[in-house]
Every structure is written in structure tokens, then in C-alpha cells.
Design a protein around this motif. Structure first.
Motif, short mmCIF file in Angstrom:
data_model
loop_
_atom_site.label_atom_id
_atom_site.label_comp_id
_atom_site.label_asym_id
_atom_site.label_seq_id
_atom_site.Cartn_x
_atom_site.Cartn_y
_atom_site.Cartn_z
N UNK A 102 0.82 -1.23 0.00
CA UNK A 102 0.00 0.00 0.00
C UNK A 102 0.84 1.27 0.00
N UNK A 103 1.95 1.25 0.73
CA UNK A 103 2.82 2.44 0.71
C UNK A 103 3.39 2.68 -0.68
N UNK A 104 3.78 1.61 -1.34
CA UNK A 104 4.35 1.77 -2.68
C UNK A 104 3.31 2.37 -3.64
N UNK A 105 2.05 1.90 -3.54
CA UNK A 105 1.00 2.45 -4.39
C UNK A 105 0.78 3.94 -4.11
N UNK A 106 0.80 4.31 -2.83
CA UNK A 106 0.61 5.72 -2.45
C UNK A 106 1.78 6.57 -2.93
N UNK A 107 3.01 6.10 -2.69
CA UNK A 107 4.19 6.86 -3.10
C UNK A 107 4.25 7.01 -4.62
N UNK A 108 3.88 5.95 -5.32
CA UNK A 108 3.90 6.01 -6.77
C UNK A 108 2.87 7.00 -7.29
N UNK A 109 1.71 7.07 -6.62
CA UNK A 109 0.67 8.02 -7.03
C UNK A 109 1.13 9.46 -6.84
N UNK A 110 1.83 9.72 -5.73
CA UNK A 110 2.31 11.08 -5.45
C UNK A 110 3.71 11.34 -5.99
N UNK A 111 4.27 10.38 -6.72
CA UNK A 111 5.57 10.53 -7.39
C UNK A 111 6.71 10.83 -6.39
N UNK A 112 6.68 10.12 -5.27
CA UNK A 112 7.77 10.31 -4.30
C UNK A 112 8.58 9.02 -4.12
N UNK A 113 8.34 8.01 -4.97
CA UNK A 113 9.25 6.86 -4.95
C UNK A 113 10.63 7.31 -5.43
N UNK A 114 11.64 6.64 -4.95
CA UNK A 114 13.02 6.96 -5.28
C UNK A 114 13.42 8.37 -4.81
N UNK A 115 12.80 8.82 -3.71
CA UNK A 115 13.20 10.07 -3.07
C UNK A 115 13.46 9.78 -1.59
N UNK A 116 14.03 10.76 -0.92
CA UNK A 116 14.33 10.59 0.50
C UNK A 116 13.05 10.42 1.32
N UNK A 117 11.94 11.00 0.84
CA UNK A 117 10.67 10.90 1.59
C UNK A 117 10.13 9.47 1.60
N UNK A 118 10.47 8.69 0.60
CA UNK A 118 9.99 7.31 0.54
C UNK A 118 10.51 6.48 1.71
#
Length: 280
Positions: free
Chosen positions: A128-144
Motif C-alpha cells: 500500500x505504501x508503494x501504491x501511495x508513493x507512486x501516485x504522489x511521485x515520491x518513490x526513489x526520493x528521501x521521503x519514501x
């Protein structure tokens, strides 16, 4: 009296023997890790739990530093963990003050809701976190990494902070308010200095819990920009073969900071937990 002394000495010997055996069992994985990091890859496939290398291979650590991108990943780990510690301390201290000192309708519900986070396995939220981060385009960032590290460290931090804060007399805060202090001055100038043992404990435990975390980092990060120290192991994994000895050296290097922090600051952990438990 002599019989009692003999029984007491035998009991102490048995106690020490049990404690030594338990300590060896606990420390053995580290001994095994260091042992395999100092031998060649071929020597690992011999029989026995430990290997006596023909020649101590210190060059495994040299190769790990040279080719494992260790310094870049180490810097990322330090930045992410230090930021996580600072954010956890700040939020847990403010939340503990709000839930124990301030009177509002939902304070018990909010505190219970936050403490329930201790019951949720951190890796159960990967998808679920990956789906949320991918939606907000914060995967592969420090916030992830910062968001889950902070979120899953907060319940334990809040538990320790509230236990210790409950032992501080309310009269100190009342005197500060009479002198003209606002709520923020009360928290940061009156309460915060008294929470130093608890803050130290929260900082150390947050650091230790997140330092060697790999599953979330490997799920949310795809480029080397924010990859952490455990990723150095993958630098020596090939499609058809791997340099196992150097991988063990990298794992030893990754574990070393956490081990050193725990050994040096172990007294602060036990002191902070004990004071919070007894006084609270």
C-alpha cells in the motif's frame, strides 16, 4: 552457614555459566560474520560453522570500500537516519505533551491510535505504501524512506515519552505559565531539558531500528541517489557468481556503526527505559 555459602556459590556459578552461554549464542552471528569476511570465497564452502582462513584477507574490506560505493551509501544512511531521529523526537515530544498535559476531547483516542502502530508489522505496509508513493511521485526520493521510518518509530517513542513525562510535576509548568511562558516555551525551555534521558533513549532506539533496514529501501528506491549502506552488498552480486567474502565484509561494515552505538550508549538505553517505566 558453610552449606548455605556453598549453595550460594554453586548458584552463582550456574547463573554465570547460563549467562555466558546466552551471551555466546547472542554474539555468535557477529563472530561468524567477521570470520567469513576474513577468508576467501572458496574457504566458505568447507564443513563447520567457522572457518580458519589460511591467510587473513584484509583486502576484502579494501575491495568493499573501493568497489562497493560504501561512502556514498554511508552518507545517505547517516542523512536519512539523523533526519528520522530529529523528526521522531520532535513529534513524539509534542504529542506526548498534548496527550498527557493538555485537555481535549479526543486525546485518549489519538494516543491509543498512535500506540496501536506498535502492533503493525512494518513490512505489512510495503505494497500500500508503494501504491501511495507512486501516485504522489515520491518513490526513489528521501521521503519514501523518511515517512515509514518516522511513522513506525513514533509509537515506541511516544510510549517512552509519555511514561517519562508523567513523572514530571505539573507545578513546574504552572510556574512557567505564571511567569508568562507560552505553550512552546514551556515545552522547549522547561520540559525538554527534563526529558533528556528519554530523548537519548528514543534517539538511540530509532537509529538502531532503522540503520540496517533493507526491505523498504529496496522496494521504494531504484537509483543509487538515496540508496543506503545495505545496498553495498548488491554491488558484489553478479548474474552467475558473487564475491561472497567481500559481501560478508560489506555486511560487517554495515553492522559496525549500529554495534558501536549500542555498546557505547547501552547504559543510556536501559537508563531511559527504566526511568520511564518506574516513574510512569
Amino acid at each position: 552457614m558453610n552449606e548455605k555459602r556453598k549453595k550460594g556459590s554453586i548458584g552463582k556459578i550456574l547463573l554465570w555459566a547460563i549467562l555466558i552461554i546466552m551471551a555466546v549464542i547472542q554474539i555468535f552471528p557477529l563472530i561468524w560474520l567477521v570470520d567469513f569476511s576474513l577468508c576467501s570465497s572458496n574457504e566458505m564452502f568447507t564443513s563447520g560453522l567457522l572457518v580458519i582462513p589460511e591467510r587473513i584477507r584484509w583486502d576484502n574490506y579494501v575491495i568493499a570500500f573501493r568497489d562497493g560505493n560504501v561512502m556514498h551509501y554511508l552518507l545517505n544512511s547517516i542523512i536519512i537516519n539523523v533526519l528520522a531521529v530529529i523528526i521522531v523526537i520532535f513529534i513524539s515530544m509534542m504529542a506526548a505533551f498534548a496527550c498527557t498535559r493538555m485537555h481535549w476531547k479526543l486525546r485518549s483516542f489519538v494516543m491509543t491510535l498512535m500506540l496501536l502502530g506498535m502492533m503493525i508489522p512494518i513490512h505489512a505496509t510495503l505494497l500500500p505504501n508503494y501504491k501511495i508513493y507512486n501516485y504522489f511521485h515520491i518513490t526513489d526520493t528521501i521521503w519514501a524512506l523518511l515517512i515509514p521510518y518516522v511513522a513506525f518509530s513514533l509509537p515506541q517513542a511516544l510510549f517512552l515519552m509519555t511514561g517519562f513525562l508523567a513523572s514530571i510535576p505539573k507545578e513546574l509548568e504552572e510556574a512557567a505559565v505564571i511567569d508568562g511562558c507560552g505553550v512552546y516555551r514551556v515545552v522547549f525551555q522547561v520540559i525538554m531539558p527534563l526529558l533528556k534521558p528519554s530523548i537519548s533513549t528514543v534517539a538511540i532506539m530509532t537509529f538502531l531500528n532503522n540503520w540496517n533496514e533493507f526491505m523498504m529501501a529496496s522496494t521504494y528506491l531504484s537509483t543509487p541517489k538515496w540508496k543506503t549502506l545495505p545496498f553495498s552488498v548488491l554491488e558484489f552480486t553478479g548474474q552467475y557468481s558473487s564475491n561472497y567474502a567481500v559481501q560478508f565484509a560489506v555486511m560487517a561494515l554495515s553492522a559496525a556503526p549500529a554495534v558501536i552505538v549500542y555498546i557505547v550508549l547501552n547504559k543510556h538505553i536501559t537508563k531511559g527505559v527504566a526511568m520511564g517505566a518506574v516513574k510512569g
